[in-house]
Each structure stands twice: as structure tokens, then as C-alpha cells.
Design an enzyme around this catalytic site. Sequence first.
Site, PDB file in Angstrom:
ATOM      1  N   ARG A  55       0.990  -1.283   0.162  1.00  0.00           N
ATOM      2  CA  ARG A  55      -0.187   0.088  -0.002  1.00  0.00           C
ATOM      3  C   ARG A  55       0.855   1.160   0.033  1.00  0.00           C
ATOM      4  NH1 ARG A  55      -5.226  -1.295   2.858  1.00  0.00           N
ATOM      5  NH2 ARG A  55      -5.182  -3.473   2.777  1.00  0.00           N
TER       6      ARG A  55
ATOM      7  N   LEU B  19       1.395   0.572  -4.480  1.00  0.00           N
ATOM      8  CA  LEU B  19       0.507   1.067  -5.487  1.00  0.00           C
ATOM      9  C   LEU B  19      -0.762   1.617  -4.370  1.00  0.00           C
ATOM     10  CD1 LEU B  19       0.437  -1.737  -8.121  1.00  0.00           C
ATOM     11  CD2 LEU B  19       1.288   0.208  -8.218  1.00  0.00           C
TER      12      LEU B  19
ATOM     13  N   LYS C 180      -6.835   1.973  -4.577  1.00  0.00           N
ATOM     14  CA  LYS C 180      -8.189   2.738  -4.412  1.00  0.00           C
ATOM     15  C   LYS C 180      -8.250   3.643  -5.736  1.00  0.00           C
ATOM     16  CE  LYS C 180      -9.950   0.662  -0.646  1.00  0.00           C
ATOM     17  NZ  LYS C 180     -10.329  -0.671  -1.190  1.00  0.00           N
TER      18      LYS C 180
ATOM     19  N   GLY D 291     -10.891 -13.831  10.119  1.00  0.00           N
ATOM     20  CA  GLY D 291     -10.094 -14.988  10.947  1.00  0.00           C
ATOM     21  C   GLY D 291      -8.633 -14.946  10.869  1.00  0.00           C
ATOM     22  N   HIS D 292      -8.298 -15.934  12.090  1.00  0.00           N
ATOM     23  CA  HIS D 292      -6.740 -15.909  11.987  1.00  0.00           C
ATOM     24  C   HIS D 292      -6.407 -17.430  12.165  1.00  0.00           C
ATOM     25  CE1 HIS D 292      -6.983 -11.492  12.588  1.00  0.00           C
ATOM     26  NE2 HIS D 292      -6.053 -11.712  11.740  1.00  0.00           N
ATOM     27  N   ASP D 293      -5.110 -17.624  12.141  1.00  0.00           N
ATOM     28  CA  ASP D 293      -4.694 -19.148  12.451  1.00  0.00           C
ATOM     29  C   ASP D 293      -5.167 -19.660  13.416  1.00  0.00           C
ATOM     30  OD1 ASP D 293      -2.136 -20.967  12.468  1.00  0.00           O
ATOM     31  OD2 ASP D 293      -2.827 -20.742  14.448  1.00  0.00           O
ATOM     32  N   ILE D 294      -5.552 -19.455  14.585  1.00  0.00           N
ATOM     33  CA  ILE D 294      -6.094 -20.120  15.728  1.00  0.00           C
ATOM     34  C   ILE D 294      -7.728 -20.544  15.232  1.00  0.00           C
ATOM     35  CG2 ILE D 294      -7.210 -18.126  17.014  1.00  0.00           C
ATOM     36  CD1 ILE D 294      -6.331 -19.803  19.394  1.00  0.00           C
ATOM     37  N   ASN D 295      -8.310 -19.852  14.440  1.00  0.00           N
ATOM     38  CA  ASN D 295      -9.826 -20.005  14.035  1.00  0.00           C
ATOM     39  C   ASN D 295      -9.699 -21.277  12.845  1.00  0.00           C
ATOM     40  OD1 ASN D 295      -9.929 -16.580  14.057  1.00  0.00           O
ATOM     41  ND2 ASN D 295     -11.280 -17.648  15.434  1.00  0.00           N
ATOM     42  N   TYR D 296      -8.872 -20.794  12.027  1.00  0.00           N
ATOM     43  CA  TYR D 296      -8.605 -21.915  10.952  1.00  0.00           C
ATOM     44  C   TYR D 296      -8.351 -23.412  11.681  1.00  0.00           C
ATOM     45  CZ  TYR D 296      -7.960 -17.383   8.574  1.00  0.00           C
ATOM     46  OH  TYR D 296      -8.148 -16.128   8.371  1.00  0.00           O
TER      47      TYR D 296
ATOM     48  N   ASP E 125      -1.284 -20.954   9.563  1.00  0.00           N
ATOM     49  CA  ASP E 125      -0.552 -19.640   9.023  1.00  0.00           C
ATOM     50  C   ASP E 125       0.240 -20.177   7.851  1.00  0.00           C
ATOM     51  OD1 ASP E 125      -2.277 -17.865   9.567  1.00  0.00           O
ATOM     52  OD2 ASP E 125      -0.857 -16.695  10.714  1.00  0.00           O
TER      53      ASP E 125
HETATM   54  C1  LIG Z   1       1.946 -10.084  13.456  1.00  0.00           C
HETATM   55  C2  LIG Z   1       0.583 -10.124  13.486  1.00  0.00           C
HETATM   56  C3  LIG Z   1      -0.081 -11.029  12.240  1.00  0.00           C
HETATM   57  C4  LIG Z   1      -0.220 -12.405  12.733  1.00  0.00           C
HETATM   58  C5  LIG Z   1      -0.785 -13.389  11.730  1.00  0.00           C
HETATM   59  C6  LIG Z   1      -2.268 -14.061  12.196  1.00  0.00           C
HETATM   60  C7  LIG Z   1      -2.054 -14.924  13.500  1.00  0.00           C
HETATM   61  C8  LIG Z   1      -2.612 -14.765  11.150  1.00  0.00           C
HETATM   62  O1  LIG Z   1      -3.547 -15.502  11.408  1.00  0.00           O
HETATM   63  S1  LIG Z   1      -2.417 -14.127   9.380  1.00  0.00           S
HETATM   64  C9  LIG Z   1      -3.874 -14.679   8.664  1.00  0.00           C
HETATM   65  C10 LIG Z   1      -4.840 -13.909   8.649  1.00  0.00           C
HETATM   66  N1  LIG Z   1      -5.886 -14.179   7.443  1.00  0.00           N
HETATM   67  C11 LIG Z   1      -5.895 -14.426   6.159  1.00  0.00           C
HETATM   68  O2  LIG Z   1      -4.916 -14.003   5.653  1.00  0.00           O
HETATM   69  C12 LIG Z   1      -6.807 -15.017   5.193  1.00  0.00           C
HETATM   70  C13 LIG Z   1      -7.397 -14.150   4.038  1.00  0.00           C
HETATM   71  N2  LIG Z   1      -7.385 -12.760   4.519  1.00  0.00           N
HETATM   72  C14 LIG Z   1      -8.681 -12.238   5.228  1.00  0.00           C
HETATM   73  O3  LIG Z   1      -9.628 -13.011   5.567  1.00  0.00           O
HETATM   74  C15 LIG Z   1      -8.599 -10.700   5.410  1.00  0.00           C
HETATM   75  O4  LIG Z   1      -7.755 -10.262   4.576  1.00  0.00           O
HETATM   76  C16 LIG Z   1      -8.112 -10.341   6.817  1.00  0.00           C
HETATM   77  C17 LIG Z   1      -9.296 -11.099   7.642  1.00  0.00           C
HETATM   78  C18 LIG Z   1      -6.876 -10.889   7.216  1.00  0.00           C
HETATM   79  C19 LIG Z   1      -8.122  -8.838   7.137  1.00  0.00           C
HETATM   80  O5  LIG Z   1      -9.137  -8.325   6.849  1.00  0.00           O
HETATM   81  P1  LIG Z   1      -9.463  -6.769   6.313  1.00  0.00           P
HETATM   82  O6  LIG Z   1     -11.018  -6.388   6.289  1.00  0.00           O
HETATM   83  O7  LIG Z   1      -8.723  -5.962   6.910  1.00  0.00           O
HETATM   84  O8  LIG Z   1      -9.018  -6.865   4.633  1.00  0.00           O
HETATM   85  P2  LIG Z   1      -9.834  -7.303   3.304  1.00  0.00           P
HETATM   86  O9  LIG Z   1     -11.423  -7.775   3.787  1.00  0.00           O
HETATM   87  O10 LIG Z   1      -8.927  -8.587   2.944  1.00  0.00           O
HETATM   88  O11 LIG Z   1      -9.498  -6.340   2.344  1.00  0.00           O
HETATM   89  C20 LIG Z   1      -8.311  -5.712   2.085  1.00  0.00           C
HETATM   90  C21 LIG Z   1      -8.728  -4.451   1.798  1.00  0.00           C
HETATM   91  O12 LIG Z   1      -7.475  -3.449   1.515  1.00  0.00           O
HETATM   92  C22 LIG Z   1      -7.393  -2.809   0.400  1.00  0.00           C
HETATM   93  N3  LIG Z   1      -6.213  -2.965  -0.108  1.00  0.00           N
HETATM   94  C23 LIG Z   1      -5.278  -3.971  -0.427  1.00  0.00           C
HETATM   95  N4  LIG Z   1      -4.011  -3.723  -0.827  1.00  0.00           N
HETATM   96  C24 LIG Z   1      -4.205  -2.239  -1.027  1.00  0.00           C
HETATM   97  C25 LIG Z   1      -3.338  -1.153  -1.689  1.00  0.00           C
HETATM   98  N5  LIG Z   1      -2.200  -1.466  -2.161  1.00  0.00           N
HETATM   99  N6  LIG Z   1      -3.862  -0.107  -1.734  1.00  0.00           N
HETATM  100  C26 LIG Z   1      -5.265   0.452  -1.229  1.00  0.00           C
HETATM  101  N7  LIG Z   1      -5.955  -0.625  -0.758  1.00  0.00           N
HETATM  102  C27 LIG Z   1      -5.431  -1.821  -0.754  1.00  0.00           C
HETATM  103  C28 LIG Z   1      -8.356  -3.770  -0.369  1.00  0.00           C
HETATM  104  O13 LIG Z   1      -8.904  -3.174  -1.658  1.00  0.00           O
HETATM  105  C29 LIG Z   1      -9.593  -4.092   0.618  1.00  0.00           C
HETATM  106  O14 LIG Z   1     -10.113  -2.960   0.614  1.00  0.00           O
HETATM  107  P3  LIG Z   1     -11.998  -2.979   0.870  1.00  0.00           P
HETATM  108  O15 LIG Z   1     -12.008  -3.708   2.151  1.00  0.00           O
HETATM  109  O16 LIG Z   1     -12.478  -1.837   0.626  1.00  0.00           O
HETATM  110  O17 LIG Z   1     -12.519  -4.014  -0.139  1.00  0.00           O
HETATM  111  C30 LIG Z   1      -0.058  -8.546  13.131  1.00  0.00           C
HETATM  112  C31 LIG Z   1      -1.588  -8.629  13.013  1.00  0.00           C
HETATM  113  C32 LIG Z   1      -1.780  -7.211  13.594  1.00  0.00           C
HETATM  114  C33 LIG Z   1      -0.455  -6.479  13.472  1.00  0.00           C
HETATM  115  C34 LIG Z   1      -0.232  -5.167  14.412  1.00  0.00           C
HETATM  116  C35 LIG Z   1      -1.384  -4.300  13.902  1.00  0.00           C
HETATM  117  O18 LIG Z   1      -1.375  -3.968  12.625  1.00  0.00           O
HETATM  118  C36 LIG Z   1      -1.291  -2.804  14.940  1.00  0.00           C
HETATM  119  C37 LIG Z   1       0.035  -2.266  14.898  1.00  0.00           C
HETATM  120  C38 LIG Z   1       0.506  -1.793  13.562  1.00  0.00           C
HETATM  121  C39 LIG Z   1       1.937  -0.883  13.857  1.00  0.00           C
HETATM  122  O19 LIG Z   1       2.409  -0.611  12.488  1.00  0.00           O
HETATM  123  C40 LIG Z   1       2.907  -2.307  14.191  1.00  0.00           C
HETATM  124  C41 LIG Z   1       2.486  -2.894  15.370  1.00  0.00           C
HETATM  125  C42 LIG Z   1       0.986  -3.403  15.514  1.00  0.00           C
HETATM  126  C43 LIG Z   1       0.779  -3.831  16.991  1.00  0.00           C
HETATM  127  C44 LIG Z   1       0.815  -4.760  14.458  1.00  0.00           C
HETATM  128  C45 LIG Z   1       2.030  -5.715  14.957  1.00  0.00           C
HETATM  129  C46 LIG Z   1       1.754  -7.136  14.303  1.00  0.00           C
HETATM  130  O20 LIG Z   1       2.116  -6.672  12.727  1.00  0.00           O
HETATM  131  C47 LIG Z   1       0.228  -7.574  13.943  1.00  0.00           C
HETATM  132  C48 LIG Z   1       0.161  -7.992  15.263  1.00  0.00           C
END
Ligand SMILES: C[C@H](CCC[C@H](C)C(=O)SCCNC(=O)CCNC(=O)[C@H](O)C(C)(C)COP(=O)(O)OP(=O)(O)OC[C@H]1O[C@@H](n2cnc3c(N)ncnc32)[C@H](O)[C@@H]1OP(=O)(O)O)[C@H]1CC[C@H]2[C@@H]3[C@H](O)C[C@@H]4C[C@H](O)CC[C@]4(C)[C@H]3C[C@H](O)[C@]12C
Length: 421
Positions: free
Chosen positions: A75, A94, A97, A160-165, A191
Site C-alpha cells: 500500500r 500502489l 483505491k 479469521g486468524h490461524d487459531i480459527n482456521y 498460517d
Molecule cells: C504479526 C500479526 C499477524 C499475525 C498473523 C495472524 C495470526 C494470522 O493468522 S494471518 C492470517 C490472516 N488471514 C488471512 O490472511 C486470510 C485471508 N484474508 C482475510 O481474511 C482478510 O484479509 C483479513 C481478515 C486477514 C483482514 O481483513 P480486512 O478487512 O483487513 O481486509 P480485506 O477484507 O482482505 O480487504 C483488504 C482491503 O485492503 C484494500 N487494499 C489491499 N491492498 C491495497 C493497496 N495496495 N492499496 C489500497 N487498498 C488496498 C483492498 O482493496 C480491501 O479494501 P476493501 O475492504 O475496501 O475491499 C500482526 C497482526 C496485527 C498486527 C499489529 C497491528 O497492525 C497494529 C500495529 C501496527 C503497527 O504498525 C505495528 C505494530 C502493530 C501492533 C501490528 C503488529 C503485528 O504486525 C500484528 C500483531
Amino acid sequence: MSDAKHKRQYDNVEARGRRTNRESCQVITYRWKTGCQENMALAGVQVIELAGLAPAPFCGMILADFGARVIRVDRTKVAMAMDTQARGKQSVALNLKKPQGVAVLRKLCVQSDVVIEPFRKGVMEKLGLGPEELLKENPRLIYARLTGFGQTGSYAQSAGHDINYLAISGLLSMLGRSSEKPYAPLNLVADFAGGGLMCAMGIVLALLERTRSGKGQVIDSSMVEGAAYVGSFMWKSRNIGLWNRPRGENLLDSGAPFYDTYQTSDGKHMAVGALEPQFYDQFVKGLGLDPSDLPPQMSFSDWPELKRIFTRTFATKTQAEWSRIFDGTDACVTPVLPLDEVQSHPHNKERGSFLKDAQGEVSPRPAPVLSRTPADPCLSRDPIIGEHTRSVLEEFGYGADEIEQLLSSGAVECNKFKSRM
Ligand SMILES: C[C@H](CCC[C@H](C)C(=O)SCCNC(=O)CCNC(=O)[C@H](O)C(C)(C)COP(=O)(O)OP(=O)(O)OC[C@H]1O[C@@H](n2cnc3c(N)ncnc32)[C@H](O)[C@@H]1OP(=O)(O)O)[C@H]1CC[C@H]2[C@@H]3[C@H](O)C[C@@H]4C[C@H](O)CC[C@]4(C)[C@H]3C[C@H](O)[C@]12C
């Protein structure tokens, strides 16, 4: 190995004309300037990875480690990349939006072999970048969709996240100690094993099949199903009685005293996997116990008593002392190493199982080791977001004016790495 050797540089863009549409008929083959990547198994494969949380980045890193060129699409306006699995990747920023941002992504996908998308079902379709559209323009494209619940079914749209899957796969119900609630082993199973790794396997299978058919395909990689599949042994060994007892009371789930961990006198731990009778005998011998004083190995009712005996015994020596006793035997007893001791363990050191990158970060070497074309991972620093936007756009045919327009509209972003020196 020198940094220069590992720096991914791409030149000599070869157009392999195949289709009628002039823009979409180019599939770009990259040759590595350095030469070392040419020998890797996935050399010449170009992957577009849409930035995701954990599984998709791992999938992309596996492909990059084995020689693919991986362009991560980030993003814009993001302070810091959250991809901790960025080894060997490039970053293009990129804004999807903006229609111009979507058009750039379309062009990248149309000229690539693989796209990995980690979004909720329907997100790519909303952007006009669903598989139907992209495969129409690039029928050789392998379109990998890495989600938790898959593309169909009533959970397909849910977050969902890993634990849910893991929970829905059935595996979570099997994990945990006796009389305790289910316990998720980090986010390793869904994951990474069932998600990123399984998706990478799907991509490699589809690439292999494409050499025969010339066609791409869509990969519906669900972490629930990937995790369940990884757990096939558990499913298919139920009929031999391996899992008849409650959670945490079976042979391989910490129920058996000879398949568990034990604390040593210095507060560290040893792992014991002495399953077979001949190895169990060596284990008992190493502990200095007399087998005739012990109940039989496979007497379930005596397992708690055996655990107490082993616990008491392990508590009498340090981890180093136990390691000296068991190293070189077939007792199947090893020290439980903390991450900071893993690289220096003699066995790992001898095999070079861990590597240090330019940032001084230690991580596992790519596995498995291929004899002729082993992975040769990039050890340079990770890319910053948008570091390669300009160079990639140029390669994909954008002129200087077009790039300026994209930049000023906010559809793309270029960032430069600033050295702290
Ligand atoms: C380390 C932590 C991660 C742990 C992993 C965790 C345990 C997992 O299980 S990961 C597996 C998650 N599941 C999936 O990947 C399955 C498939 N995906 C989904 O189901 C979903 O994507 C989702 C549920 C994961 C997320 O849903 P969301 O509603 O957010 O997104 P989508 O519906 O998919 O839509 C995406 C939208 O985004 C738009 N998009 C995409 N790319 C672009 C782009 N280039 N430009 C513009 N827009 C873009 C797209 O168009 C969609 O838009 P629309 O909705 O309008 O359609 C880490 C987990 C959390 C982290 C912390 C957190 O982020 C807060 C802090 C942030 C800080 O910067 C750093 C510290 C943090 C504490 C941070 C720390 C860690 O990284 C985490 C804990």
C-alpha cells in the site's frame, strides 16, 4: 558470499510473444545479472505478491528463496513494511483505491507467471482484478488465492486468524495437555504449514502442469483445508488406536512419559522421543535407571508414575550434562534449544542450517536442500516500501512522463532507502 552476488538485479527483458493483444502478449523472462540465481529451481518465474499478514509473505519468500523473482505490491502511505518474510523480494507501492493503481497492478499480473492474493473473498473482484479478468488477458497466469476459509462455504467472507482456521480443521481439539484447554502452537500450523507452504506447493504444481498444458489456473488455498491435510496422519491413524484416549493422554500428544519434555536442574529442558522399545531401553539406561524397577513402557495406567520418575531424574543434572550423556546414542533425547542457541549447536553449525543476513539477523536456511540447484537466498537487507516502484514500472514499459503522472495522482509511491550511516 558477497552482497553483490546476492543482490537481485534484473536485466535483459526478453519478450516471448504469444498472444494477439500487443500489451498482454509479453511474458517477461528475467535473467539474473549475477548468474547464481539462474541455477535455482524457480529461476525465470515472476511472481506478484499482494502484501498480506503472514501466510502470503511466507509463500512469497519460499518462491524467492528458490529463485523466483517476487515483486511485493504494498500500500502507499504506510510508514513501515510489516513483512518479516521479505527476503529477496522487491517492493512496488500502489494505491489500489485509485483506478490508475489498479491498472498498474493489472499490467504487472498480465506480464507475470503467478499472482498471490491474501484478501478476503471478493476483494479482488471488486477491484476488477478477479481471476476471470486476469486469466482472460494472461491465460498462463497462476492465480493463487490464499485465504483462511477458502472461496466457497458459509465462512468464506468471515475474518479469521490461524487459531480459527486450526479450530475448524479439527486439529486444535487434539492439541494441548491432559485436563487443559486446547492450545495453539504459535501460528505455525494453519498460517505457515497449511497456508503459506501449502500455497507454495500449489503454485509449483501449477507451474509444472503448465509446462504440459501451457495454461494457468486458479488455486483456492484454504488454511483450514491446508492445516487439515497436514494433519492427515492424525486422521488416518485413528483406526490403529493412536488417539483413543482424551487429549494429552495419547502416545504423541504429551500423554506418554517417553514422548515429552522434562526440566533439568538448571531450568532448561530435554525433549524425549523414545518410542520404539530398543530406543526406550537406551533412554532408561542413559537416565541411570534399572529397567526392572520400572513399570512396562506401554502400560497406560503406569504412565503417570513413569512421568514422576523421569521428572525426578531429569531434575538431577543440567541440560549440558544430559546432552553429554545422550549425544551419540539412539535414546532419542535432545536438548530443547532456545532460538539464540540454535545456530551454534554443533549439528546445525556443521550443516550450515541457519544463515545470517546483511542486517545480522539469523534465520533458517531454505529447506529442503536440492543437490544440483539448491536455494541461494538473498542476504541483502529487506526492501523498503516502494523502493522498486520506479525501476519496475520502467521495466514494464512505463515512460518517464507516465510515471510522473502516476506519482502525482497518488496512484503509486516511490521511496528511497536512507542509510543510517
Ligand atoms: C504479526 C500479526 C499477524 C499475525 C498473523 C495472524 C495470526 C494470522 O493468522 S494471518 C492470517 C490472516 N488471514 C488471512 O490472511 C486470510 C485471508 N484474508 C482475510 O481474511 C482478510 O484479509 C483479513 C481478515 C486477514 C483482514 O481483513 P480486512 O478487512 O483487513 O481486509 P480485506 O477484507 O482482505 O480487504 C483488504 C482491503 O485492503 C484494500 N487494499 C489491499 N491492498 C491495497 C493497496 N495496495 N492499496 C489500497 N487498498 C488496498 C483492498 O482493496 C480491501 O479494501 P476493501 O475492504 O475496501 O475491499 C500482526 C497482526 C496485527 C498486527 C499489529 C497491528 O497492525 C497494529 C500495529 C501496527 C503497527 O504498525 C505495528 C505494530 C502493530 C501492533 C501490528 C503488529 C503485528 O504486525 C500484528 C500483531
